[in-house]
Write a protein that holds these residues in place. Structure first.
Motif, short mmCIF file in Angstrom:
data_model
loop_
_atom_site.label_atom_id
_atom_site.label_comp_id
_atom_site.label_asym_id
_atom_site.label_seq_id
_atom_site.Cartn_x
_atom_site.Cartn_y
_atom_site.Cartn_z
N GLU A 1 2.23 8.79 18.81
CA GLU A 1 3.07 9.14 18.51
C GLU A 1 2.57 8.94 17.08
OE1 GLU A 1 6.73 10.43 18.87
OE2 GLU A 1 6.69 8.29 19.88
N PHE A 2 2.21 7.24 16.95
CA PHE A 2 2.01 6.56 15.62
C PHE A 2 0.34 6.54 15.25
CE2 PHE A 2 5.93 5.07 18.04
CZ PHE A 2 6.40 4.93 16.81
N GLU A 3 0.15 7.91 16.22
CA GLU A 3 -1.66 7.48 15.19
C GLU A 3 -1.47 7.25 13.62
OE1 GLU A 3 -5.97 9.68 16.14
OE2 GLU A 3 -4.08 10.44 17.81
N GLN A 4 -2.78 7.06 13.90
CA GLN A 4 -2.70 6.44 11.48
C GLN A 4 -3.97 6.13 11.45
OE1 GLN A 4 -0.52 2.15 10.84
NE2 GLN A 4 -0.15 3.45 12.41
N GLU A 5 -5.11 5.94 10.68
CA GLU A 5 -6.16 6.03 9.98
C GLU A 5 -5.92 4.74 8.78
OE1 GLU A 5 -10.57 6.87 8.34
OE2 GLU A 5 -9.27 7.85 8.95
N LEU B 1 7.71 7.35 11.29
CA LEU B 1 7.82 5.90 10.79
C LEU B 1 8.40 5.20 11.21
CD1 LEU B 1 5.96 4.47 9.08
CD2 LEU B 1 7.02 4.91 6.79
N PHE B 2 10.01 5.60 11.03
CA PHE B 2 11.35 5.07 11.58
C PHE B 2 11.40 4.94 12.10
CE2 PHE B 2 10.46 4.67 6.26
CZ PHE B 2 10.41 3.23 6.60
N LYS B 3 10.44 6.13 13.64
CA LYS B 3 11.51 5.81 14.70
C LYS B 3 12.00 4.78 15.24
CE LYS B 3 10.65 8.27 18.67
NZ LYS B 3 9.22 9.38 19.93
N LYS B 4 12.80 4.36 16.18
CA LYS B 4 13.65 3.62 16.78
C LYS B 4 12.44 3.65 18.07
CE LYS B 4 17.17 2.45 14.44
NZ LYS B 4 18.33 1.81 14.97
N ASN B 5 11.83 2.51 18.89
CA ASN B 5 11.55 2.09 20.11
C ASN B 5 12.38 2.65 21.07
OD1 ASN B 5 8.68 2.72 18.98
ND2 ASN B 5 8.03 0.61 19.03
N LYS C 1 -2.97 3.86 4.51
CA LYS C 1 -2.78 4.92 5.36
C LYS C 1 -2.51 6.38 5.36
CE LYS C 1 0.04 1.55 8.09
NZ LYS C 1 0.85 1.02 8.63
N THR C 2 -2.41 6.61 6.43
CA THR C 2 -2.57 7.77 6.81
C THR C 2 -2.15 8.14 8.05
OG1 THR C 2 -3.02 10.42 6.72
CG2 THR C 2 -4.98 9.00 7.27
N MET C 3 -1.12 8.70 8.61
CA MET C 3 0.10 9.19 9.71
C MET C 3 -1.01 10.32 10.07
SD MET C 3 2.97 6.10 9.40
CE MET C 3 3.00 6.26 11.57
N VAL C 4 -1.36 10.48 11.44
CA VAL C 4 -0.76 11.77 12.67
C VAL C 4 0.68 12.31 12.36
CG1 VAL C 4 -1.65 13.47 14.66
CG2 VAL C 4 -2.92 11.61 13.78
N ASN C 5 1.59 11.80 12.54
CA ASN C 5 2.84 12.20 12.34
C ASN C 5 3.68 11.25 11.76
OD1 ASN C 5 2.18 14.23 14.56
ND2 ASN C 5 2.11 12.06 15.64
N PRO C 6 3.78 11.38 10.35
CA PRO C 6 4.57 10.87 9.52
C PRO C 6 6.05 10.43 10.17
CG PRO C 6 3.49 12.42 8.16
CD PRO C 6 2.51 12.12 9.81
N GLN C 7 6.73 12.05 10.24
CA GLN C 7 7.98 12.11 10.08
C GLN C 7 8.38 10.85 11.82
OE1 GLN C 7 5.84 14.51 11.75
NE2 GLN C 7 6.22 14.70 13.49
N GLY D 1 0.78 -1.21 0.25
CA GLY D 1 0.11 0.25 -0.18
C GLY D 1 1.02 1.57 0.03
N ILE D 2 -0.19 1.99 0.70
CA ILE D 2 0.94 3.35 0.87
C ILE D 2 1.04 4.69 1.99
CG2 ILE D 2 -0.78 5.27 -0.76
CD1 ILE D 2 2.92 5.51 -1.67
N HIS D 3 1.27 5.27 2.46
CA HIS D 3 1.12 6.19 3.05
C HIS D 3 0.90 7.48 2.61
CE1 HIS D 3 2.86 4.83 6.98
NE2 HIS D 3 3.01 3.54 5.97
N LEU D 4 -0.59 8.26 2.92
CA LEU D 4 -1.38 9.33 1.71
C LEU D 4 -1.39 10.43 3.33
CD1 LEU D 4 -3.82 7.42 0.20
CD2 LEU D 4 -1.77 8.45 -0.66
N SER D 5 -1.19 11.52 2.66
CA SER D 5 -1.85 12.82 3.74
C SER D 5 -2.81 12.11 3.65
CB SER D 5 -1.42 14.10 2.64
OG SER D 5 -2.51 14.08 1.75
N GLU D 6 -3.77 13.63 4.88
CA GLU D 6 -5.33 13.37 5.34
C GLU D 6 -5.81 13.84 4.73
OE1 GLU D 6 -7.84 12.06 7.99
OE2 GLU D 6 -6.25 11.92 8.37
#
Length: 139
Positions: A108-112, A135-139, A127-133, A74-79
């Motif tokens: 911070e990972f909220e998404q639809e 996405l690759f953040k390490k926990n 999907k769309t993420m509230v904070n796409p930046q 799939g793809i990540h899209l803007s809202e």
């Protein structure tokens, strides 16, 4: 063009597949070989649809929102893009494989996200993420 993902999948009937990807999802076609394959500009990525009689097998894997179909892409899209896509899907009368679902609400990972199938049964997660930046953040 750099860092463009290329994915090739069995598409069944190419004309039905092109109608789905271009007419419903809003993608554009690229290179092709009549009756054999067509490239789809999948939001800047090269999705190659191959005329086929085969379908990819799918299974369900458990995640936080339930059992999701694998494989999928799939793809990540803007809202705005995401909501417009949901409208195009509704206008086309398509059914969701897995209806829109809001995950990780309040963090911070909220998404639809939602899952649909193309005419050959390939599963797409949009999907769309509230904070796409993050996405690759390490926990």
């Amino acid at each position: 063009m750099s860092n463009c993902l290329h994915l090739a999948v069995p598409a069944g009937d190419l004309e039905k597949a092109k109608t789905f990807y271009c007419g419903v999802l809003g993608c554009k076609t690229g290179n092709s070989e009549a009756g054999r394959w067509v490239d789809i500009d999948f939001w800047g990525n090269e999705l190659t649809l191959h005329q086929s009689v085969e379908r990819l097998p799918t299974v369900r894997h458990d995640v936080d929102m339930g059992a999701v179909a694998v494989p999928h892409f799939g793809i990540h899209l803007s809202e705005d893009q995401f909501q417009a896509l949901k409208k195009r899907i509704a206008d086309a009368g398509l059914e969701y494989l897995d209806k829109p679902y809001r995950r990780f609400v309040g963090n911070e990972f909220e998404q639809e996200t939602f899952f649909i199938e193309d005419p050959n049964g390939n599963v797409l997660e949009m999907k769309t993420m509230v904070n796409p930046q993050v996405l690759f953040k390490k926990n």
